[in-house]
Design a protein around this motif. Structure first.
Motif, PDB file in Angstrom:
ATOM      1  N   ASN A  64       0.821  -1.215   0.000  1.00  9.54           N
ATOM      2  CA  ASN A  64       0.000   0.000   0.000  1.00  9.54           C
ATOM      3  C   ASN A  64       0.853   1.263   0.000  1.00  9.54           C
ATOM      4  O   ASN A  64       0.484   2.267  -0.621  1.00  9.54           O
ATOM      5  CB  ASN A  64      -0.979  -0.004   1.182  1.00  9.54           C
ATOM      6  CG  ASN A  64      -2.047  -1.065   1.019  1.00  9.54           C
ATOM      7  OD1 ASN A  64      -2.399  -1.448  -0.091  1.00  9.54           O
ATOM      8  ND2 ASN A  64      -2.560  -1.563   2.127  1.00  9.54           N
ATOM      9  N   ASP A  65       1.994   1.239   0.693  1.00  3.26           N
ATOM     10  CA  ASP A  65       2.928   2.370   0.656  1.00  3.26           C
ATOM     11  C   ASP A  65       3.422   2.593  -0.770  1.00  3.26           C
ATOM     12  O   ASP A  65       3.509   3.726  -1.240  1.00  3.26           O
ATOM     13  CB  ASP A  65       4.141   2.120   1.557  1.00  3.26           C
ATOM     14  CG  ASP A  65       3.801   2.038   3.031  1.00  3.26           C
ATOM     15  OD1 ASP A  65       2.772   2.606   3.459  1.00  3.26           O
ATOM     16  OD2 ASP A  65       4.584   1.400   3.773  1.00  3.26           O
ATOM     17  N   THR A 139       0.624  -8.346  -8.871  1.00  2.00           N
ATOM     18  CA  THR A 139       0.000  -9.643  -9.156  1.00  2.00           C
ATOM     19  C   THR A 139      -0.329 -10.390  -7.871  1.00  2.00           C
ATOM     20  O   THR A 139       0.565 -10.752  -7.103  1.00  2.00           O
ATOM     21  CB  THR A 139       0.923 -10.499 -10.039  1.00  2.00           C
ATOM     22  OG1 THR A 139       1.184  -9.788 -11.249  1.00  2.00           O
ATOM     23  CG2 THR A 139       0.293 -11.844 -10.357  1.00  2.00           C
ATOM     24  N   ALA A 140      -1.634 -10.608  -7.645  1.00  2.86           N
ATOM     25  CA  ALA A 140      -2.090 -11.371  -6.485  1.00  2.86           C
ATOM     26  C   ALA A 140      -1.805 -12.847  -6.714  1.00  2.86           C
ATOM     27  O   ALA A 140      -1.878 -13.339  -7.834  1.00  2.86           O
ATOM     28  CB  ALA A 140      -3.577 -11.140  -6.255  1.00  2.86           C
ATOM     29  N   LYS A 141      -1.506 -13.529  -5.631  1.00  2.69           N
ATOM     30  CA  LYS A 141      -1.226 -14.970  -5.716  1.00  2.69           C
ATOM     31  C   LYS A 141      -2.310 -15.758  -4.987  1.00  2.69           C
ATOM     32  O   LYS A 141      -3.481 -15.577  -5.263  1.00  2.69           O
ATOM     33  CB  LYS A 141       0.174 -15.274  -5.162  1.00  2.69           C
ATOM     34  CG  LYS A 141       1.277 -14.791  -6.095  1.00  2.69           C
ATOM     35  CD  LYS A 141       1.258 -15.559  -7.399  1.00  2.69           C
ATOM     36  CE  LYS A 141       2.493 -15.318  -8.221  1.00  2.69           C
ATOM     37  NZ  LYS A 141       2.644 -16.180  -9.334  1.00  2.69           N
ATOM     38  N   GLU A 146      -1.737 -11.839  -0.583  1.00  3.97           N
ATOM     39  CA  GLU A 146      -0.422 -12.326  -0.990  1.00  3.97           C
ATOM     40  C   GLU A 146      -0.117 -11.871  -2.403  1.00  3.97           C
ATOM     41  O   GLU A 146      -0.847 -12.193  -3.336  1.00  3.97           O
ATOM     42  CB  GLU A 146      -0.354 -13.857  -0.912  1.00  3.97           C
ATOM     43  CG  GLU A 146      -0.390 -14.398   0.501  1.00  3.97           C
ATOM     44  CD  GLU A 146       0.853 -14.069   1.307  1.00  3.97           C
ATOM     45  OE1 GLU A 146       1.979 -14.194   0.785  1.00  3.97           O
ATOM     46  OE2 GLU A 146       0.701 -13.681   2.480  1.00  3.97           O
ATOM     47  N   LEU A 147       0.954 -11.111  -2.552  1.00  2.00           N
ATOM     48  CA  LEU A 147       1.352 -10.605  -3.858  1.00  2.00           C
ATOM     49  C   LEU A 147       2.713 -11.150  -4.253  1.00  2.00           C
ATOM     50  O   LEU A 147       3.572 -11.411  -3.399  1.00  2.00           O
ATOM     51  CB  LEU A 147       1.412  -9.078  -3.836  1.00  2.00           C
ATOM     52  CG  LEU A 147       0.066  -8.391  -3.623  1.00  2.00           C
ATOM     53  CD1 LEU A 147       0.264  -6.928  -3.322  1.00  2.00           C
ATOM     54  CD2 LEU A 147      -0.813  -8.562  -4.842  1.00  2.00           C
ATOM     55  N   ASN A 171       2.977 -10.714   2.145  1.00  2.00           N
ATOM     56  CA  ASN A 171       1.710 -10.160   2.584  1.00  2.00           C
ATOM     57  C   ASN A 171       1.697  -8.672   2.271  1.00  2.00           C
ATOM     58  O   ASN A 171       2.587  -7.933   2.690  1.00  2.00           O
ATOM     59  CB  ASN A 171       1.530 -10.401   4.086  1.00  2.00           C
ATOM     60  CG  ASN A 171       0.186  -9.931   4.581  1.00  2.00           C
ATOM     61  OD1 ASN A 171      -0.196  -8.781   4.384  1.00  2.00           O
ATOM     62  ND2 ASN A 171      -0.533 -10.823   5.234  1.00  2.00           N
ATOM     63  N   ALA A 172       0.678  -8.221   1.551  1.00  2.00           N
ATOM     64  CA  ALA A 172       0.596  -6.836   1.086  1.00  2.00           C
ATOM     65  C   ALA A 172       0.557  -5.817   2.217  1.00  2.00           C
ATOM     66  O   ALA A 172       0.977  -4.681   2.043  1.00  2.00           O
ATOM     67  CB  ALA A 172      -0.634  -6.660   0.195  1.00  2.00           C
TER      68      ALA A 172
END
Length: 187
Positions: A64-65, A139-141, A146-147, A171-172
């Motif tokens: 997010n940062d 890209t989400a996993k 989880e990216l 973990n995002a």
């Protein structure tokens, strides 16, 4: 013809390089975002800046940062959109890691300046794509939190730094001392 195929396309005058194989308007940053870059963002937001070495890649930033930084760049530029690369775009920009690639990995000596291994170029001409810091992607996993992260880090075995490694996620919402990010610009 595609301007990305012209001579000297792998040289940058504005810090961004074309990503062959991606959409024609996608350009990747020459280096990961540095502490100096991120501190400019923090100052603009009225937040406390880091006293860390300015030419080191920024770390301890959540997904997010990184997204907030990209939104700030987009608002400043107004002619382009800045975002995190997808896993596929990152791989296209990197290309296959050269067998003789010189990089900061597996040494457990900590971060190095983003241009410390500038003789090792990616397919797009970017530097520091392997080793030094894992890089956030969009890209989400396995789950939404989880990216994918790409490229390996200073404390990662060389074999794990390979472009084709798609097993690494983070973990995002969390921050890591070996994860930073690189920006993509769309014009």
């Amino acid at each position: 013809t595609d301007p990305r195929l012209r001579p000297n396309a792998r040289q940058t005058t504005d810090g961004y390089l074309p990503v062959l194989g991606a959409a024609q308007n996608v350009y990747i940053a020459y280096t990961p975002v540095t502490n100096a870059d991120f501190n400019a963002f923090l100052r603009a937001q009225g937040q406390k800046t880091s006293a860390a070495n300015n030419n080191l890649p920024v770390v301890n930033v959540s997904y997010n940062d990184a997204v907030a930084y990209c939104q700030w760049l987009s608002a400043k530029d107004k002619t382009a959109t800045y975002r995190l690369p997808t896993e596929k775009e990152w791989e296209l920009a990197a290309g296959h890691m050269p067998k003789d690639a010189d990089m900061n990995c597996g040494e457990n000596n900590g971060l190095k300046p983003v241009d410390a291994y500038k003789q090792t170029l990616s397919a797009s001409g970017a530097v520091d794509m392997w080793g030094n810091v894992w890089e956030w992607t969009s890209t989400a996993k396995s789950s939404a939190n989880e990216l994918a992260v790409k490229g390996g880090a200073w404390n990662t075995p060389r074999t794990t730094c390979r472009t084709e490694n798609r097993a690494e996620t983070r973990n995002a919402a969390q921050k890591y001392d070996n994860v930073g990010f690189r920006v993509v610009r769309e014009k």
